[in-house]
Design an enzyme around this catalytic site. Structure first.
Site, mmCIF file in Angstrom:
data_model
loop_
_atom_site.group_PDB
_atom_site.id
_atom_site.type_symbol
_atom_site.label_atom_id
_atom_site.label_comp_id
_atom_site.label_asym_id
_atom_site.label_seq_id
_atom_site.Cartn_x
_atom_site.Cartn_y
_atom_site.Cartn_z
ATOM 1 N N HIS A 1 0.402 -9.501 3.946
ATOM 2 C CA HIS A 1 -0.804 -8.451 4.071
ATOM 3 C C HIS A 1 -1.404 -8.418 2.567
ATOM 4 O O HIS A 1 -1.033 -7.442 1.804
ATOM 5 C CB HIS A 1 -0.344 -7.203 4.651
ATOM 6 C CG HIS A 1 -1.370 -6.004 4.854
ATOM 7 N ND1 HIS A 1 -1.444 -5.490 6.201
ATOM 8 C CD2 HIS A 1 -2.272 -5.703 4.269
ATOM 9 C CE1 HIS A 1 -2.631 -4.970 6.296
ATOM 10 N NE2 HIS A 1 -3.020 -4.846 5.249
ATOM 11 N N ASN B 1 -2.614 -11.000 7.674
ATOM 12 C CA ASN B 1 -3.434 -9.975 8.200
ATOM 13 C C ASN B 1 -4.788 -10.447 7.669
ATOM 14 O O ASN B 1 -5.157 -10.522 6.394
ATOM 15 C CB ASN B 1 -2.954 -8.835 7.290
ATOM 16 C CG ASN B 1 -3.907 -7.662 7.519
ATOM 17 O OD1 ASN B 1 -3.877 -7.082 8.639
ATOM 18 N ND2 ASN B 1 -4.609 -6.995 6.695
ATOM 19 N N GLU B 2 -5.686 -10.351 8.533
ATOM 20 C CA GLU B 2 -7.123 -10.596 8.044
ATOM 21 C C GLU B 2 -7.623 -11.548 7.256
ATOM 22 O O GLU B 2 -8.275 -11.340 6.036
ATOM 23 C CB GLU B 2 -7.770 -9.159 7.525
ATOM 24 C CG GLU B 2 -7.779 -7.854 8.325
ATOM 25 C CD GLU B 2 -8.192 -6.745 7.767
ATOM 26 O OE1 GLU B 2 -8.481 -6.680 6.728
ATOM 27 O OE2 GLU B 2 -8.291 -5.624 8.545
ATOM 28 N N GLN C 1 0.801 -1.198 0.278
ATOM 29 C CA GLN C 1 0.081 -0.060 -0.008
ATOM 30 C C GLN C 1 0.842 1.362 -0.002
ATOM 31 O O GLN C 1 0.402 2.195 -0.227
ATOM 32 C CB GLN C 1 -0.987 0.054 1.179
ATOM 33 C CG GLN C 1 -2.045 -0.907 1.079
ATOM 34 C CD GLN C 1 -2.697 -1.046 2.375
ATOM 35 O OE1 GLN C 1 -2.737 -1.884 3.166
ATOM 36 N NE2 GLN C 1 -4.102 -0.461 2.306
HETATM 37 C C1 BGC Z 1 -6.621 -3.655 5.919
HETATM 38 C C2 BGC Z 1 -5.913 -2.428 5.255
HETATM 39 C C3 BGC Z 1 -6.875 -1.405 4.833
HETATM 40 C C4 BGC Z 1 -7.848 -0.910 5.786
HETATM 41 C C5 BGC Z 1 -8.994 0.267 5.221
HETATM 42 C C6 BGC Z 1 -7.893 -3.289 6.473
HETATM 43 O O1 BGC Z 1 -8.802 -4.058 6.408
HETATM 44 O O2 BGC Z 1 -5.615 -4.418 6.467
HETATM 45 O O3 BGC Z 1 -5.111 -2.904 4.399
HETATM 46 O O4 BGC Z 1 -6.309 -0.384 3.988
HETATM 47 O O5 BGC Z 1 -8.623 -2.104 6.168
HETATM 48 O O6 BGC Z 1 -9.617 -0.369 4.383
#
Ligand code: BGC
Length: 410
Positions: A111, A155-156, A20
């Site tokens: 990520h 991540n997520e 990002q």
């Molecule tokens: C993510 C980020 C994203 C942010 C805002 C999160 O779910 O880890 O990469 O930019 O949300 O949407």
């Protein structure tokens, strides 16, 4: 002044992810999708790969004591099984730059963006994907654990799974049309992006991938511990706070939703988590009649929901940290208030007994907001994408004051 009582040694800062902000990453599934016109180009992004020292100077000036970054898998392992020592050397310099400024690093290994070779051979749909991820995790941990003792694996996972295999908005663009229609933020683009997956298999793909994420985290945990036993290994969980107006049916709905979105996954990785990172952005109250102000993402503004999200995760009695939470607010008119209310919510969770150790605002810089490109502005620091000039937003100084007072709110 509200006495919000944060423990001594509590860490404050911001988070970011490699793709990002770094720029120049071309060998990933996202970069390929951008070439095909399916997602916006990321290009040089904020050029953080070359400007990290300048950015960390800003973080230090803003009083930050911690920073979360991710390392880019595609840089480190550009070909299957071939690792690039120069990229490790780069990330070691990045970590050293943080230490030199008194900032504690949190590193995430994956990520969202995948090396092209990995995604093209099937990504996390493959049976051996957990082992491949664990090999990469061990490689990185062995080489950076003297500089970073807090490593997050994925991540997520639920977000990647849903966006990639249910709504089809993100690579690999597999979708269930009905779910896509319900969930897609930009409704005008529904149907334009993705070929449909065979109607027989979509859920199978989703559950297969989800299972492989679980196996990948657990395998990576063991692999990291083998090479660097002192490292605190975490999973970063996007947690929507589902709650209700108290009516029986709505309470039940909230329970099922929390089970589906959070517990179902966490229950299967928790034994291999030394701590849990919370990413909080959204809540959903069943039976709610309130109307909310919206962020630039169109999300309800409800930062106090971070309390509920932390308490959902605290059921596991593992140390927690806020790995992300923040607001897209291009004119910075709502961010300061948002941060104050968010920090108050964290304080409330600590007062209720939760062992929360850090608060990392999303994000230090404006960045590439995935399928939405560069328009959404989450940064404490504004980035001019033409000149790459950085401008600290006023709300960043409000956060600075909170940090200086270890959480006391004016
Ligand atoms: C993510 C980020 C994203 C942010 C805002 C999160 O779910 O880890 O990469 O930019 O949300 O949407």
């Amino acid at each position: 002044m509200t006495d919000t009582k944060f423990p001594a040694g509590f860490l404050w800062g911001a988070a970011a992810s490699a793709y990002q902000v770094e720029g120049g990453i071309e060998n990933t599934d996202w970069a390929k999708a951008a070439c095909e016109g399916r997602v916006p180009e990321c290009g040089r992004a904020a050029d953080h790969y070359y400007r990290y020292e300048e950015d960390f100077n800003i973080a230090r000036e803003l009083g930050h004591t911690a920073h979360r970054l991710s390392v880019e898998w595609a840089r480190i392992e550009p070909e299957e099984g071939k690792f690039d020592e120069r990229e490790i050397a780069h990330y070691r310099k990045v970590l050293e730059a943080l230490h030199a400024r008194g900032i504690t690093p949190y590193v995430t290994l994956w990520h969202f963006t995948l090396p092209l070779w990995f995604s093209e051979r099937g990504g996390f749909e493959q049976k051996d994907s957990p082992e491949i991820f664990a090999r990469y995790a061990a490689y990185v941990a062995e080489r950076i654990s003297d500089l970073c003792s807090r490593i997050g694996t994925i991540n997520e996972p639920m977000v990647v799974g849903s966006q990639g295999w249910l709504t089809g908005e993100w690579p690999p663009f597999k979708r269930i049309p009905l779910i896509q229609r319900m969930a897609m933020q930009d409704r005008a683009r529904v149907g334009e992006l993705a070929p449909k997956v065979s109607w027989r298999h979509p859920f199978l793909y989703f559950f297969r991938v989800e299972r492989n994420f679980i196996r990948a985290h657990n395998a990576a945990y063991d692999a990291i511990k083998r090479v660097a036993p002192h490292v605190e290994v975490s999973l970063v969980k996007h947690t929507v706070y589902f709650h209700s107006d108290g009516r029986l049916l709505n309470r039940l709905k909230a329970r099922v939703a929390n089970w589906y979105w959070t517990y179902r996954f966490m229950n299967r990785v928790i034994r291999k988590c030394d701590s849990i990172g919370l990413n909080y952005y959204q809540h959903k109250k069943f039976g709610d009649t309130a109307t909310y102000e919206k962020s630039d993402m169109g999300w309800n503004i409800y930062p106090e929901g971070i309390y509920g999200a932390l308490m959902l995760l605290w059921r596991y009695r593992k140390p927690l940290f806020v790995s992300e939470a923040g607001i897209a607010d291009a004119d910075d008119s709502r961010r300061a208030d948002y941060i104050r209310r968010q920090v108050a919510g964290v304080a409330e969770a600590i007062a209720a007994g939760a062992d929360v150790r850090a608060h990392l605002y999303w994000s230090l810089l404006d960045n590439y907001e995935w399928a939405l490109g560069f328009e959404k502005r989450f940064g404490l620091v504004e980035v001019n994408y033409d000149t790459l000039e950085r401008t600290v937003r006023p709300s960043a100084y409000v956060y600075k004051r909170i940090i200086e007072q270890n959480g006391m709110l004016d």
